[in-house]
Scaffold this motif. Structure first.
Motif, PDB file in Angstrom:
ATOM      1  N   ALA A 192       0.947  -1.391   0.393  1.00 10.49           N
ATOM      2  CA  ALA A 192       0.133   0.082   0.099  1.00 10.49           C
ATOM      3  C   ALA A 192       0.756   1.321   0.048  1.00 10.49           C
ATOM      4  N   ARG A 193       2.247   0.982   0.570  1.00  6.32           N
ATOM      5  CA  ARG A 193       2.907   2.230   0.668  1.00  6.32           C
ATOM      6  C   ARG A 193       3.432   2.735  -1.196  1.00  6.32           C
ATOM      7  N   GLU A 194       4.207   1.691  -1.281  1.00  7.15           N
ATOM      8  CA  GLU A 194       4.421   1.511  -2.338  1.00  7.15           C
ATOM      9  C   GLU A 194       3.388   1.635  -3.535  1.00  7.15           C
ATOM     10  N   GLN A 195       2.147   2.284  -3.236  1.00  2.00           N
ATOM     11  CA  GLN A 195       1.484   2.537  -4.389  1.00  2.00           C
ATOM     12  C   GLN A 195       0.875   3.918  -4.243  1.00  2.00           C
ATOM     13  N   ASN A 196       1.221   5.065  -3.118  1.00  2.27           N
ATOM     14  CA  ASN A 196       0.774   5.806  -2.308  1.00  2.27           C
ATOM     15  C   ASN A 196      -0.696   6.075  -1.969  1.00  2.27           C
ATOM     16  N   LEU A 197      -1.536   4.703  -1.102  1.00  2.00           N
ATOM     17  CA  LEU A 197      -2.964   4.826  -0.753  1.00  2.00           C
ATOM     18  C   LEU A 197      -3.301   5.184   0.363  1.00  2.00           C
ATOM     19  N   TYR A 198      -2.090   5.197   1.489  1.00  2.52           N
ATOM     20  CA  TYR A 198      -2.007   6.445   2.801  1.00  2.52           C
ATOM     21  C   TYR A 198      -1.576   7.778   2.874  1.00  2.52           C
ATOM     22  N   ASP A 199      -1.666   8.297   3.785  1.00  2.00           N
ATOM     23  CA  ASP A 199      -1.376   9.666   4.527  1.00  2.00           C
ATOM     24  C   ASP A 199      -0.296   9.570   4.548  1.00  2.00           C
ATOM     25  N   ALA A 200      -1.004   8.792   6.131  1.00  2.00           N
ATOM     26  CA  ALA A 200       0.530   9.166   7.613  1.00  2.00           C
ATOM     27  C   ALA A 200      -0.326   7.414   8.231  1.00  2.00           C
ATOM     28  N   ILE A 201       0.452   6.773   8.490  1.00  2.00           N
ATOM     29  CA  ILE A 201       0.115   5.624  10.095  1.00  2.00           C
ATOM     30  C   ILE A 201       1.136   5.361  11.034  1.00  2.00           C
ATOM     31  N   THR A 202       0.859   4.744  11.942  1.00  2.00           N
ATOM     32  CA  THR A 202       1.347   5.027  13.108  1.00  2.00           C
ATOM     33  C   THR A 202       0.539   3.965  13.439  1.00  2.00           C
ATOM     34  N   ASP A 203       1.092   3.124  14.898  1.00  2.00           N
ATOM     35  CA  ASP A 203       0.516   1.471  15.581  1.00  2.00           C
ATOM     36  C   ASP A 203      -0.147   2.274  16.636  1.00  2.00           C
ATOM     37  N   CYS A 204      -0.740   0.495  16.565  1.00  2.00           N
ATOM     38  CA  CYS A 204      -1.704   0.778  18.151  1.00  2.00           C
ATOM     39  C   CYS A 204      -0.894  -0.425  18.982  1.00  2.00           C
ATOM     40  N   GLY A 205       0.163   0.389  19.851  1.00  2.00           N
ATOM     41  CA  GLY A 205       0.802   0.455  20.668  1.00  2.00           C
ATOM     42  C   GLY A 205       0.407   1.080  22.179  1.00  2.00           C
ATOM     43  N   ALA A 206       1.157   1.557  23.222  1.00  2.00           N
ATOM     44  CA  ALA A 206       0.324   1.620  24.423  1.00  2.00           C
ATOM     45  C   ALA A 206      -0.441   2.899  24.617  1.00  2.00           C
ATOM     46  N   GLY A 207      -1.292   2.373  25.076  1.00  2.00           N
ATOM     47  CA  GLY A 207      -3.393   3.464  25.237  1.00  2.00           C
ATOM     48  C   GLY A 207      -4.015   3.004  23.720  1.00  2.00           C
ATOM     49  N   GLY A 208      -3.806   2.056  22.823  1.00  2.00           N
ATOM     50  CA  GLY A 208      -4.161   1.030  22.058  1.00  2.00           C
ATOM     51  C   GLY A 208      -4.707   1.974  21.275  1.00  2.00           C
ATOM     52  N   LEU A 209      -5.873   2.529  20.566  1.00  2.00           N
ATOM     53  CA  LEU A 209      -6.655   3.148  19.284  1.00  2.00           C
ATOM     54  C   LEU A 209      -6.446   5.187  20.323  1.00  2.00           C
ATOM     55  N   SER A 210      -6.995   4.786  21.789  1.00  2.00           N
ATOM     56  CA  SER A 210      -6.569   5.999  22.265  1.00  2.00           C
ATOM     57  C   SER A 210      -6.198   7.139  21.758  1.00  2.00           C
ATOM     58  N   SER A 211      -4.317   5.941  22.079  1.00  2.00           N
ATOM     59  CA  SER A 211      -2.861   6.895  21.816  1.00  2.00           C
ATOM     60  C   SER A 211      -2.827   7.545  20.377  1.00  2.00           C
ATOM     61  N   ALA A 212      -3.118   5.931  19.148  1.00  2.00           N
ATOM     62  CA  ALA A 212      -2.981   5.833  17.528  1.00  2.00           C
ATOM     63  C   ALA A 212      -3.927   6.896  17.172  1.00  2.00           C
ATOM     64  N   VAL A 213      -4.779   7.144  17.525  1.00  2.00           N
ATOM     65  CA  VAL A 213      -5.884   7.898  16.361  1.00  2.00           C
ATOM     66  C   VAL A 213      -5.972   9.018  18.154  1.00  2.00           C
ATOM     67  N   GLY A 214      -5.976   9.056  18.168  1.00  2.00           N
ATOM     68  CA  GLY A 214      -5.533  10.391  19.378  1.00  2.00           C
ATOM     69  C   GLY A 214      -4.467  10.841  19.154  1.00  2.00           C
ATOM     70  N   GLU A 215      -3.335  10.478  19.128  1.00  2.00           N
ATOM     71  CA  GLU A 215      -1.870  11.821  18.534  1.00  2.00           C
ATOM     72  C   GLU A 215      -2.640  11.728  16.426  1.00  2.00           C
ATOM     73  N   MET A 216      -2.282  10.942  16.070  1.00  2.00           N
ATOM     74  CA  MET A 216      -2.725  11.636  14.576  1.00  2.00           C
ATOM     75  C   MET A 216      -3.602  11.991  13.986  1.00  2.00           C
ATOM     76  N   GLY A 217      -4.970  12.682  15.436  1.00  2.00           N
ATOM     77  CA  GLY A 217      -5.206  14.031  14.663  1.00  2.00           C
ATOM     78  C   GLY A 217      -4.981  14.911  16.071  1.00  2.00           C
ATOM     79  N   GLU A 218      -3.880  14.967  17.264  1.00  2.00           N
ATOM     80  CA  GLU A 218      -3.795  15.581  17.691  1.00  2.00           C
ATOM     81  C   GLU A 218      -4.444  17.659  17.251  1.00  2.00           C
ATOM     82  N   GLU A 219      -3.535  17.422  16.131  1.00  2.00           N
ATOM     83  CA  GLU A 219      -3.312  18.464  15.428  1.00  2.00           C
ATOM     84  C   GLU A 219      -4.961  18.887  14.477  1.00  2.00           C
ATOM     85  N   ILE A 220      -5.755  18.558  13.851  1.00  2.00           N
ATOM     86  CA  ILE A 220      -6.742  18.683  13.389  1.00  2.00           C
ATOM     87  C   ILE A 220      -8.523  17.701  13.901  1.00  2.00           C
TER      88      ILE A 220
END
Length: 960
Positions: free
Chosen positions: A467-495
């Motif tokens: 998917a990366r080589e086909q430029n199908l997404y704009d950002a990526i992060t992993d679900c680690g500590a805090g799960g979706l709360s951290s992953a989605v929360g950090e990715m959407g921090e500015e918007i």
């Protein structure tokens, strides 16, 4: 659906390997009543198929018919074992079962969709076994209370899986009118691990917006503000009292570790301290990223699962860096209590260190090997202060295109979760990892342990790279500590972002919206996808049998909005969530310790001391661990963990070749010595930096392209003395990075590594700083290893030997600590490293070994038995300080910045000319006679030992 039971066991005439291993573990407990153990693997399959198909399942899927047999239903006990002790171990409801998941996939390929698949382990033990012995065996060998249920008897029914559906119920938590005592109680009752000041900050926020918080909002704040996620101790303001002198830091991390990187300002550093991993330039087209994480608390509860998800999680860090890197190498460093500890000395609620070690090694082994990533570097350190808080450092190196080093979510992008499903495993993992452990944690926090599935993560990785080589997404992060709360929360921090929690794929029914949001279930990544690419990306993932589900959208309103079945269940302002935490002012105290050097009489012979050091756990061979790892997979390993004539010598660093069309390599190494921290954490930290640099220089790495990582594992930093030790180490990190001109590019901390026993006794780990280092190797064909190569070659000791035995292994085997901790002359050390590098590049060096644990004598012994030749050494040629006069100091001092180098006689002049103005001296030569002989200043042999005897002493302690 019908419930089918399959029992798989060894065929008659074939060894029951697993049963024998369990028997050996039981015997190690001192229990002699068990005469034999028979092991059976149990599969419970709920599905609609007939007996004929069941035979196919048993023969074609579940059994290796060469050495195994299967029984449908309960296998009868063999004749004579009717009164044997029968024990079955089942995973608790909700715990991930990777084997069962694989069986589900295989059954689907066979044309059947099962309702459920579960696995269990069955043990039949022969002997007259008392109830007390049986219970001890269960607790210490067979099962882990945190994640497993135990049933006794051959007819006992297994526990039923949890499948009740969830009915939405939005819960508010009154906070605005609580007093201090009630706020602290709320933090404790909800496992938030937040202090009173932080609870006041939350209380004031809800007073300002005029409502009470909902449970999911408090949980989100707790995850985001946890020590694990926000590093609030290291980023706090600090007032240090250093022997009566006041020193202030506005932000400890920014004023030390970060400041060094900023001040150095290396143009080859692409991304530092800004993403899931640090990123540096590899060549014109590619970049290398590196991250080392800790997974300590979960590994204390469930060593196998905790360590497996530790390595699985850190692999996802490069995967979630920029637009995604390909993982190419793993590293692991462990700290355990000594494995021969008496069982009665192990505190209540703590697993025996031998069991922890076996579980941790197995977890890292299985996950890394199944992912197809080589484990090429590591270390193990033993100290009984790690008994309740084992340290599990896991690292991963990845490679990525330079034009894929950054990603950014945009308003209107969809939030897509890919990979594994969400379950209850790992709930409160981030907050749990931020707090002090007690004897009750094995019961209270069983839900904080995650269970990994390497096969799922491998599939996720493979399709993400497509998917990366086909430029199908704009950002990526992993679900680690805090799960979706951290992953989605950090990715959407500015918007801002809105998430529909009911859309998140679940492992089983019954999870409420809060559990879905904060679960740390493994093998999940979050990507940001433009609307026009959603169909393409979901189709690509589906084609590779990887789930990809749209769960929300980035909104542009700077709010975190959580919904369940179109009802808002939580909303938080992003600014408050990510910037609202009040940074504390920490008090720190450091008083120079009043220590003295022990008075040890000189000996005529130091053979026994050398043997004792070689056979001490911290120096002894770790081959038992290393052999379990695949360090050859991907075919890029140049210098491997074990080197020498028999491939069993202790290599200094690993070298890998990331690109097959290039002779360029990457060297990877580490440095750590907690014992020095008992004297002064400043010199402990500098010694770690120096050691890591020496290791990668010893194999031919470039000194001008070294990047380093810091991993701090400390005790309770609310104690001023403990905080003072942390500040001392941070000061050393700045001085070391600036002096060696090596930027930090990433790091991690794990604090509160203390354990409260049931009698109130506290066990704190020693201050522990791991330094990991990587650098470029311009030409892998010029790399060298530490094993001596040829009789007649000359040996040089490069670097100054000082009277520095404080914290040494020589003192340790003699029951001493000392005061003269090894120091570092940074300028001289950097110059020495440069000269060694130049000598290797000029082809003047046949072998090179850094001089560290155990000093010169240990380094010579390791070089000799690794190469299969003897060494005749003479201490008269040693470059040393005037006060380094005692023979045992010359033999065993652990002074930094030293190397032992093998040079052919024809290259003597060229090597000596290159070393001018660097402390060095010829100390001997390689000989055919397989003995290590070292003479003192009076030409008297103070060590004279057969190298096979030395090697046996080195290999025996951990030859399990």
């Amino acid at each position: 659906m019908r419930q089918w039971r399959f029992e798989i066991s060894s065929r008659h005439g074939f060894p029951d390997v697993h049963g024998q291993m369990v028997l050996e573990d039981i015997q190690e407990l001192g229990i002699s009543s068990v005469k034999a153990v028979h092991f059976t693997h149990v599969f419970l399959i709920e599905a609609e198929f007939d007996g004929e198909f069941a035979q196919r399942v048993g023969e074609e899927l579940l059994t290796d018919t060469v050495y195994q047999q299967f029984e449908i239903g309960r296998a009868p006990l063999p004749a004579g074992l009717e009164n044997a002790t029968v024990i079955e171990v089942h995973l608790k409801s909700g715990v991930t079962d990777p084997v069962a998941r694989s069986v589900v996939t295989a059954l689907q390929d066979m044309g059947v969709t099962p309702g459920s698949v579960r696995t269990a382990r069955k043990f039949v033990m022969e002997g007259n076994i008392s109830t007390a012995d049986r219970d001890n065996i269960v607790k210490r060998v067979l099962a882990n209370d945190c994640i497993e249920d135990v049933i006794f008897g051959s007819d006992a029914e297994p526990p039923s899986p949890h499948t009740e559906p969830y009915a939405l119920k939005i819960t508010e938590v009154p906070i605005r009118d609580l007093d201090d005592e009630q706020l602290e109680k709320l933090s404790k009752d909800m496992d938030m691990f937040l202090n009173l000041t932080e609870m006041h900050t939350i209380q004031n926020y809800y007073k300002q917006i005029g409502r009470e918080p909902r449970d999911v909002e408090l949980e989100t704040i707790a995850q985001t503000w946890s020590e694990h996620c926000v590093h609030k101790t290291l980023t706090s303001s600090v007032e240090l009292d250093h022997d009566g002198q006041k020193v202030e830091y506005k932000n400890l991390l920014k004023d030390t570790v970060f400041k060094a990187t900023k001040d150095l300002n290396r143009d080859w550093c692409i991304s530092v301290f800004a993403d899931n991993a640090g990123v540096v330039e590899f060549d014109d087209d590619s970049a290398i990223c590196f991250k080392v994480e800790t997974h300590n608390h979960p590994s204390a509860l469930d060593p196998y699962g905790g360590a497996a998800t530790g390595i699985g999680g850190v692999i996802r860090d490069p995967m979630g860096t920029g637009l995604g890197a390909k993982p190419i190498a793993n590293t692991d460093i462990f700290c355990f209590g000594e494995p021969d500890m008496e069982l009665e000395d192990v505190p209540k609620g703590v697993l025996h260190p031998r069991r922890i070690m076996k579980g941790v090694v197995s977890g890292v082994r299985d996950y890394g090997n199944r992912m197809g990533i080589p484990t090429v570097n590591g270390a193990i350190y033993f100290d009984d202060r790690y008994i309740a808080n084992p340290l599990v450092f896991c690292g991963n190196l990845g490679i990525m295109p330079k034009d894929k080093c950054f990603g950014q979510a945009s308003k209107g992008d969809y939030v897509i979760v890919v990979g594994g499903r969400t379950g209850r495993d790992g709930i409160h993992g981030a907050t749990f990892s931020s707090g002090q452990m007690t004897h009750e944690h094995e019961d209270i926090f069983s839900h904080a342990v995650q269970i990994g599935d390497a096969i799922v993560e491998k599939k996720v990785l493979d399709v993400l790279l497509q998917a990366r080589e086909q430029n199908l997404y704009d950002a990526i992060t992993d679900c680690g500590a805090g799960g979706l709360s951290s992953a989605v929360g950090e990715m959407g921090e500015e918007i801002g972002v809105s998430v529909d929690l009911e859309k998140v794929p679940l492992k089983y029914a019954g999870l409420n919206y809060t559990e879905i949001w904060i679960s740390e279930a493994q093998e999940r990544m979050v990507i940001s996808v433009k609307p026009e690419n959603v169909e393409k990306v979901t189709a690509l993932f589906a084609s590779e049998d990887v789930e990809a589900t749209v769960i929300g959208q980035f909104t542009g309103d700077n709010q975190l909005t959580l919904k369940y079945d179109d009802k808002e269940v939580g909303q938080l302002g992003m600014e408050f969530l990510h910037s609202g935490i009040c940074k504390p002012l920490k008090k720190a105290v450091w008083k120079t310790k009043d220590l003295s050097e022990p008075k040890l009489s000189e000996k005529d012979n130091y053979n026994d001391d050398l043997l004792a050091i070689l056979s001490s756990y911290n120096v002894a061979s770790k081959e038992w661990v290393i052999r379990q790892y695949d360090h050859e997979v991907q075919g890029a390993s140049v210098v491997k963990p074990l080197v020498g004539i028999a491939n069993d010598g202790p290599g200094d660093a690993a070298v890998i070749k990331p690109k097959f069309d290039s002779n360029k390599g990457t060297a990877l190494a580490c440095g750590m010595n907690p014992l020095y921290g008992d004297i002064d954490p400043y010199w402990m930290a500098l010694s770690g930096i120096d050691e890591a640099i020496r290791n990668i220089i010893s194999v031919g790495g470039r000194p001008d392209r070294i990047a380093i990582l810091d991993n701090f594992c400390w005790g309770d930093c609310n104690k001023p003395e403990t905080m003072g030790a942390l500040v001392r180490a941070c000061q050393a990190c700045y001085d070391g990075a600036m002096g060696f001109e090596v930027p930090f590019i990433s790091g991690k901390d794990s604090l509160n590594n203390e354990f409260v026993c049931d009698d109130g006794t506290e066990i704190a780990i020693p201050p522990t700083l791991l330094i990991s280092a990587m650098t470029l190797v311009d030409d892998i064909d010029k790399c060298v290893t530490m094993d001596v190569k040829k009789p007649g070659n000359l040996l040089f000791a490069v670097g100054l030997t000082k009277n520095e035995l404080g914290g040494s292994h020589f003192y340790k085997v003699n029951g001493k600590l000392g005061a003269n901790v090894p120091t570092v002359d940074i300028s001289a050390s950097a110059q020495t490293a440069k000269r060694i590098y130049e000598a290797i590049q000029a082809g003047l060096v046949r072998s090179c070994h850094d001089c560290s644990e155990g000093g010169l004598a240990t380094a010579l012994a390791e070089m000799a038995f690794a190469g299969g030749f003897g060494i005749d050494a003479d201490l008269r040629g040693l470059a040393k300080t005037d006060d380094c006069v005692e023979t045992h100091a010359q033999l065993f001092s652990e002074s930094n910045s030293r190397y032992v180098v093998e040079v052919e006689p024809a290259n003597y002049d060229a090597f000596a000319k290159l070393m001018v103005n660097t402390p060095f001296g010829q100390i001997g030569e390689v000989v055919a006679d397989k003995r290590l002989a070292i003479s003192d200043a009076k030409q008297k042999k103070v060590i004279d030992a057969d190298i096979d005897t030395l090697k046996e002493a080195w290999q025996k302690p951990l030859n399990w």
